[in-house]
Scaffold this active site. Structure first.
Site, PDB file in Angstrom:
ATOM      1  N   GLY A  91       0.789  -1.228   0.000  1.00 35.72           N
ATOM      2  CA  GLY A  91       0.000   0.000   0.000  1.00 35.72           C
ATOM      3  C   GLY A  91       0.819   1.275   0.000  1.00 35.72           C
ATOM      4  O   GLY A  91       0.270   2.356   0.196  1.00 35.72           O
ATOM      5  N   HIS A  98       8.553   6.764   4.659  1.00 41.80           N
ATOM      6  CA  HIS A  98       7.851   7.536   5.685  1.00 41.80           C
ATOM      7  C   HIS A  98       7.164   6.583   6.631  1.00 41.80           C
ATOM      8  O   HIS A  98       6.779   5.473   6.251  1.00 41.80           O
ATOM      9  CB  HIS A  98       6.831   8.494   5.054  1.00 41.80           C
ATOM     10  CG  HIS A  98       5.837   7.818   4.166  1.00 41.80           C
ATOM     11  ND1 HIS A  98       6.129   7.450   2.862  1.00 41.80           N
ATOM     12  CD2 HIS A  98       4.565   7.410   4.390  1.00 41.80           C
ATOM     13  CE1 HIS A  98       5.074   6.858   2.322  1.00 41.80           C
ATOM     14  NE2 HIS A  98       4.114   6.811   3.232  1.00 41.80           N
TER      15      HIS A  98
HETATM   16  P1  DGP Z   1       1.513   5.445   1.893  1.00 41.57           P
HETATM   17  O1  DGP Z   1       0.226   4.954   1.276  1.00 41.57           O
HETATM   18  O2  DGP Z   1       2.000   4.564   3.016  1.00 41.57           O
HETATM   19  O3  DGP Z   1       2.575   5.732   0.851  1.00 41.57           O
HETATM   20  O4  DGP Z   1       1.158   6.824   2.574  1.00 41.57           O
HETATM   21  C1  DGP Z   1       1.130   8.023   1.873  1.00 41.57           C
HETATM   22  C2  DGP Z   1       0.343   9.002   2.695  1.00 41.57           C
HETATM   23  O5  DGP Z   1       0.674  10.297   2.241  1.00 41.57           O
HETATM   24  C3  DGP Z   1      -1.175   8.872   2.603  1.00 41.57           C
HETATM   25  O6  DGP Z   1      -1.703   8.645   3.905  1.00 41.57           O
HETATM   26  C4  DGP Z   1      -1.646  10.221   2.076  1.00 41.57           C
HETATM   27  C5  DGP Z   1      -0.458  11.117   2.288  1.00 41.57           C
HETATM   28  N1  DGP Z   1      -0.239  12.146   1.289  1.00 41.57           N
HETATM   29  C6  DGP Z   1      -0.241  11.991  -0.058  1.00 41.57           C
HETATM   30  N2  DGP Z   1       0.028  13.155  -0.669  1.00 41.57           N
HETATM   31  C7  DGP Z   1       0.219  14.061   0.316  1.00 41.57           C
HETATM   32  C8  DGP Z   1       0.549  15.454   0.316  1.00 41.57           C
HETATM   33  O7  DGP Z   1       0.720  16.090  -0.722  1.00 41.57           O
HETATM   34  N3  DGP Z   1       0.670  16.053   1.536  1.00 41.57           N
HETATM   35  C9  DGP Z   1       0.476  15.357   2.704  1.00 41.57           C
HETATM   36  N4  DGP Z   1       0.620  16.060   3.854  1.00 41.57           N
HETATM   37  N5  DGP Z   1       0.183  14.059   2.745  1.00 41.57           N
HETATM   38  C10 DGP Z   1       0.039  13.406   1.561  1.00 41.57           C
END
Ligand code: DGP
Length: 111
Positions: A91, A98
């Site tokens: 996922g 991160h």
């Molecule tokens: P994952 O699916 O583990 O790669 O988590 C990615 C997360 O990043 C998801 O919970 C949504 C978040 N996300 C995606 N784009 C952005 C963004 O532009 N800014 C922030 N703050 N979060 C984001």
């Protein structure tokens, strides 16, 4: 840097920053899955946990220390989850390492 998080780290995209030092950035997740949902990441461009090696392994300890500190600040130290999705199969949608710090509600079992 090549990902959305890379552009946030470079200051080219906005974010709600909750912690920063020379090596680590923590921001609020744009699509929170819990009342507290923070993303903690190394500033260095590392694709995922599986790619992490050698001199960069200390970053995990630093990320854990940041998570502990933020958990206290945000009042979730008695019940939180710290996790990373490694690879699209798990996922991972943003290919910059991160960790999700999640809390503020009952978490239940991992599905
Ligand atoms: P994952 O699916 O583990 O790669 O988590 C990615 C997360 O990043 C998801 O919970 C949504 C978040 N996300 C995606 N784009 C952005 C963004 O532009 N800014 C922030 N703050 N979060 C984001």
């Amino acid at each position: 840097m090549s990902t959305i998080f890379g552009r946030i780290i470079e200051g080219k995209l906005p974010c709600k920053k909750v912690f920063e030092n020379e090596r680590i950035l923590a921001i609020e997740d744009i699509h929170p899955a819990a009342p507290v949902h923070i993303l903690i990441m190394p500033k260095k461009e590392i694709r995922d946990l599986q790619s992490l090696k050698g001199d960069d392994l200390h970053l995990i300890g630093e990320i854990v220390a940041v998570a502990q500190k933020l958990a206290v600040q945000l009042g979730i130290e008695d019940g939180y989850r710290l996790l990373t999705n490694n690879g699209p199969g798990a996922g991972q949608s943003v290919l910059h390492l991160h960790f999700h710090l999640l809390g503020g509600r009952s978490m239940g079992n991992l599905g």
